[in-house]
Structure formats: structure tokens, C-alpha cells
Design a protein around this motif. Structure first.
Motif, short mmCIF file in Angstrom:
data_model
loop_
_atom_site.label_atom_id
_atom_site.label_comp_id
_atom_site.label_asym_id
_atom_site.label_seq_id
_atom_site.Cartn_x
_atom_site.Cartn_y
_atom_site.Cartn_z
N ILE A 191 5.91 10.17 -1.13
CA ILE A 191 4.74 9.03 -1.18
C ILE A 191 5.40 8.33 -0.17
CG2 ILE A 191 6.32 7.77 -3.11
CD1 ILE A 191 3.50 6.91 -4.07
N HIS A 192 4.76 7.51 0.63
CA HIS A 192 5.11 6.57 1.63
C HIS A 192 4.49 5.17 1.28
CE1 HIS A 192 4.87 9.90 5.17
NE2 HIS A 192 5.71 10.42 4.15
N ILE A 193 5.31 4.19 1.23
CA ILE A 193 5.11 2.80 0.98
C ILE A 193 5.28 1.77 1.96
CG2 ILE A 193 5.45 1.21 -1.15
CD1 ILE A 193 6.63 3.26 -2.70
N LEU A 206 0.87 -1.12 -0.05
CA LEU A 206 0.02 -0.02 -0.05
C LEU A 206 0.79 1.32 0.13
CD1 LEU A 206 -2.59 -0.93 2.61
CD2 LEU A 206 -3.05 -0.93 0.13
N ALA A 207 0.29 2.40 -0.45
CA ALA A 207 0.95 3.42 -0.35
C ALA A 207 -0.03 4.66 -0.63
CB ALA A 207 1.82 3.67 -2.16
N LYS A 208 0.49 5.92 -0.12
CA LYS A 208 -0.01 6.94 -0.08
C LYS A 208 0.73 8.39 -0.19
CE LYS A 208 -0.38 8.54 4.80
NZ LYS A 208 -0.91 8.74 6.05
N PHE A 209 0.20 9.36 -0.87
CA PHE A 209 0.75 10.64 -1.01
C PHE A 209 0.79 11.12 0.19
CE2 PHE A 209 0.27 10.09 -5.68
CZ PHE A 209 1.37 10.11 -5.90
N ALA A 210 2.04 12.05 0.84
CA ALA A 210 1.83 12.59 2.16
C ALA A 210 1.53 14.08 2.02
CB ALA A 210 2.95 12.25 2.83
N ASP A 211 1.41 14.63 0.63
CA ASP A 211 1.10 15.97 0.66
C ASP A 211 0.29 16.25 -0.54
OD1 ASP A 211 2.99 15.20 -1.00
OD2 ASP A 211 4.14 16.92 -1.35
N GLU A 212 -0.23 17.45 -0.20
CA GLU A 212 -1.12 17.97 -1.49
C GLU A 212 -0.52 18.15 -2.75
OE1 GLU A 212 -3.29 21.53 -0.67
OE2 GLU A 212 -4.31 20.76 1.43
N ALA A 213 0.59 18.40 -2.98
CA ALA A 213 1.41 18.48 -4.33
C ALA A 213 1.70 17.06 -4.80
CB ALA A 213 2.73 19.16 -3.97
N LYS A 214 1.41 16.02 -4.08
CA LYS A 214 1.88 14.52 -4.70
C LYS A 214 3.31 14.51 -4.90
CE LYS A 214 -2.93 13.62 -5.72
NZ LYS A 214 -3.77 12.84 -6.82
N SER A 215 4.21 15.07 -4.12
CA SER A 215 5.48 15.18 -4.17
C SER A 215 6.48 14.14 -3.29
CB SER A 215 6.17 16.37 -4.32
OG SER A 215 6.29 16.96 -3.03
#
Length: 465
Positions: free
Chosen positions: A405-407, A394-403
Motif C-alpha cells: 500500500i502507498h499512502i 489518500l492511499a492505494k494498493f500497488a498490486d493485485e494481491a493488495k499486499s
């Protein structure tokens, strides 16, 4: 004098030494960080400063040991306990009976023999524990490594009798210095744990605010303790569990903090409510943080886009165990036992898929050119029905700019199902064995993992220690 700065230094040092984070320093932990100290010297330090006799030094006792808070000081004589003449006389008689050879101190054998002759029902281990508690009472000057001194015994009796008198409870609002507050807490049998003290330090701008914060919690603890003294006989039988301890070779090997988390009365309960604990912090799973990334859509259904990664990313993804607490970091959950409904917008099917050991090499790498991450509007249900299931990533972007990512690569226990809602980033590239999966033929947004220089990272699933 104790200031916010000096207490901060003590707190930082205590947390570093407290390897197992149980709020106590043992001789073993001190030895690991003070290799030049002899074992006997460390045990002596424990015996001197371990005022509650639990086999270790808590943060207040550690501050006293580091001379940040004096154990005895004329400046704080207003909170010292003074023995009465009656106490002095009775202790002299008792000490004379204990000190059979008249050498000025009571050896362990003399102490245990006296308990036996007086019919006190204590085993040898508990008698030794009581012996060490009494031996530790007082200042460093009062300590004798060979046995209990008269001053040790007098200090113990005075403190014990003080704690039995409700009218002698300390008024913490009347003490106007940090040392006095913490010394009074030690005498009064109250404790401030490391997390509480850390909260005080971070929120207090000066010594006045720190004093007020310490006053507040000690006043609250004292009130609760006094209320506990009024417990019914039915409640009192559970009190032993609050301070439950089991000791091995000169150290505590099992214990319970001074708190019952929930009082469960006879009746019917929902299991999920019984095991919901609001005091526990949210769990953040092991994960890799990759910064300066960019997701580039292909614009076509069924065609891969790219997740462009920095050239220096080493390709390592850490693992964690899939639980509701760890999966929640990504918006997923374990379906079994969850009392929730989901809306299935389009037709989906549940099928078994078997991933052979060579699936990743021969399909993901050789056919597809490397692993990818994906997300889509439909939900996933993936049940592991194999002993060696590989990893659900699983992964997700940690900021609104999507710069950024955490995995995380999750290990899913057998016969457990991961519910991955629509929109959650994931991949099945690293699965093995047989999985029972609910899925749809809807649009999938997929992005291959590619470095900025065009190279494909060699992914390594790294088991967390």
C-alpha cells in the motif's frame, strides 16, 4: 575511443554532479564535488570546455573534458574546420589591432576598449561574456588564462563563419563514429541534452545502435534548425526568447532552453488546454511504501476491520501538495476548474465540519483506538475553508494481491476542493479547521491501522523537504 560503456560512465558522473538538474555543470557544482581543486582551476576548466559560452559545461563538453571524446584528434580530422588563407589574414590584422601592447594575447580591457572605439553597442557585461567565449575556443593548449590568443580568435571566426553558411551544414549520416558525431554537433551549434543521451544509452545494445540513435536525433535537430533559418521576420523577433539568459556574478542565474513550447496566436482559448503540456511526465507524489500488508474486512457495516501492517513500519507518512497532478496518482483530483461530470447515485448532503486541534487525540486515539483508512461507493467532495487544514490522506494498493500500500498526506490549499471518487481509499482522521464536505450515509468499509503484533502505530506526518 568512446564506447557505450565509457559514455554510460560519463553520463552517470554528469548526473551526480549536476545538482540542480539543469543540464549544465557550473564552477560551484564542480567545486562541491572536487574540493581539492582551486577555484581558479575550476573556472579555467569551465572556460576551456564551455564551447557555447553559457557559463557551464553540458554533457558533451563534460565528455570532452573527461577525455572520452577528444576535442581535437587526427582520427577525426574529416570534421575539423580548416581556416582559409583569407580568414587567417583577416584575423591577423584584427588580432594586431586588439593586442595593443604586443604581448601575444588580448586582455579584457584591450578587448572592451576596441569594441568602444569601433562603435560596437555592447555593455561591459556582454563584452566580457563575448571575451570569455572567444577565449574558450580551441584546445587546452590554446588556452591562456590572461587573455585571448591568436588561435582562440581564429577558431572563433572560423566556427562563426561556418555556422552562417547553409551549404556547409554537416551531413550527420556520413559520420561513422560516436566521437565524430558529438564533436560535429558541438561545432554545428547543436546539443544533446542529458535525458536524450540517457535514452540512447538505455536503448542501444552496442556502439552501432548508439551511433544510429545519435545520428537520427542530430539529423532531426539540424533539419529543424535549418527550417528556423527560413523563419519570417515576424517569427524571428521571438527567437531571442529561445536562448534567453541573464547572468549575475560570472554565472547564469536565469535562462530559457532553446525551445518555444507553444506558439499562441491571437484568439480565444480554453485555459486548461493552454496549460496542458504533453511533454511533461506524470508526477508521482511523495508517499510511503508499505509492503506485506493485509486488509481484513469486518463483514459488518459500521464496524471496523483491520489493515494489518508489518511490525517494523515506523508510522511515518510523507506530505505533498494537493494538485490535479499529484492527486491523480490515487485517482482523485481538484474539483475547481475541472470540466467533468460525476454521477451521484444516492442522495448526498454538503455540510461544514469543524475539527478542533484536539480531535485527533481525544476522538481518533482515545475514543476509536487509533486511525483508520476507509473506502465506499459514494463520492467525497471536501473543500478546505481554513488556514490550517491538517491533512487529507489518500492511499492505494500497488498490486493485485493488495499486499503493498502507498499512502500520502496531502496539504490542500484554502478554498480548494478534493474530489475523491467512490472506491478511493482515504481518511479524515488528520483534518483540522473547517471543511465543507459532500457525503452520504451509505456503507463504509473501514480498517484500523494495526501492526501484526497487535500494537497501534504512532502516526507521524512528515513534511517533505
Amino acid at each position: 575511443m568512446a564506447t557505450a560503456e565509457s559514455l554510460n560512465q560519463v553520463l552517470s558522473m554528469f548526473k551526480k554532479l549536476d545538482v540542480n538538474h539543469d543540464g549544465r555543470l557550473t564552477a560551484e557544482e564542480l567545486k562541491a564535488n572536487m574540493p581539492n581543486k582551486e577555484a581558479k582551476e575550476l573556472i579555467r576548466l569551465i572556460n576551456i570546455y564551455d564551447k557555447d559560452g553559457n557559463g557551464g559545461i553540458d554533457v558533451i563538453e563534460f565528455a570532452q573534458m573527461m577525455n572520452v571524446m577528444p576535442m581535437r584528434d587526427e582520427e577525426y580530422k574529416d570534421i575539423e574546420l580548416k581556416p582559409t588563407k583569407e580568414q587567417e589574414e583577416s584575423v591577423k590584422k584584427l588580432f594586431g589591432a586588439l593586442d595593443e601592447d604586443g604581448n601575444g594575447y588580448v586582455k579584457l580591457d584591450e578587448f572592451t576598449d576596441h569594441l568602444v572605439t569601433q562603435g560596437v553597442p555592447l555593455g561591459r557585461q556582454r563584452a566580457k561574456q563575448l571575451f570569455m567565449i572567444i577565449q574558450s575556443k580551441g584546445t587546452a593548449d590554446d588556452y591562456n588564462p590572461d587573455g585571448i590568443t591568436y588561435q582562440n580568435l581564429l577558431n572563433y571566426v572560423v566556427e562563426e563563419e561556418f555556422n552562417e553558411k547553409e551549404e556547409d551544414r554537416i551531413d550527420y549520416t556520413a559520420i561513422n563514429n560516436i566521437e565524430g558525431l558529438l564533436r560535429a554537433a558541438a561545432i554545428d551549434g547543436l546539443q544533446i541534452d542529458v535525458s536524450d543521451l540517457e535514452t540512447f544509452m538505455s536503448s542501444a545494445d552496442d556502439n552501432l545502435e548508439l551511433r544510429g540513435a545519435v545520428q537520427s536525433i542530430l539529423k532531426t535537430q539540424a533539419a529543424k534548425r535549418n527550417a528556423d533559418d527560413l523563419m519570417s521576420d515576424e517569427d524571428k523577433k521571438w527567437k531571442a526568447f529561445k536562448n534567453f539568459r541573464r547572468r549575475g556574478d560570472k554565472k547564469t542565474i536565469m535562462y530559457s532552453p532553446n525551445k518555444i513550447q507553444k506558439d499562441v496566436l491571437p484568439g480565444r482559448y480554453d485555459l486548461d488546454k493552454l496549460v496542458t503540456f504533453d511533454d511533461l511526465p506524470e508526477i508521482e507524489p511523495e508517499h510511503v511504501v508499505i509492503k506485506n500488508v493485509r486488509w481484513v474486512d469486518s463483514g459488518e457495516n459500521g464496524k471496523r476491520g483491520k489493515l494489518i501492517l508489518p511490525n517494523n513500519w515506523d508510522g511515518k507518512i510523507p506530505t505533498d501538495i494537493a494538485t490535479n497532478e499529484t492527486l491523480a496518482y490515487y485517482g482523485a483530483s481538484i474539483a475547481e476548474g475541472k470540466k467533468s461530470n460525476i454521477q451521484v447515485k444516492d442522495r448526498e448532503v454538503i455540510m461544514d465540519f469543524t475539527y478542533e486541534d484536539n480531535y485527533y487525540k481525544e476522538w481518533v486515539i482515545d475514543k476509536l483506538g487509533g486511525p483508520a483508512l476507509e473506502f465506499h461507493e459514494f463520492h467525497h467532495l471536501d473543500t478546505n475553508i481554513s488556514q490550517k487544514p491538517g491533512y487529507w490522506v489518500l492511499a492505494k494498493f500497488a498490486d493485485e494481491a493488495k499486499s503493498e500500500i502507498h499512502i500520502t498526506a496531502f496539504t490542500v490549499p484554502i478554498r480548494h476542493t478534493v474530489y475523491t471518487p467512490g472506491g478511493v481509499i482515504h481518511t479524515n482522521s488528520f483534518l483540522k479547521g473547517t471543511w465543507r464536505t459532500m457525503l452520504s450515509d451509505g456503507k463504509i468499509n473501514e480498517a484500523a491501522l494495526v501492526r501484526a503484533n497487535g500494537s497501534i502505530p504512532e502516526i507521524q506526518i512528515v513534511k517533505s523537504s
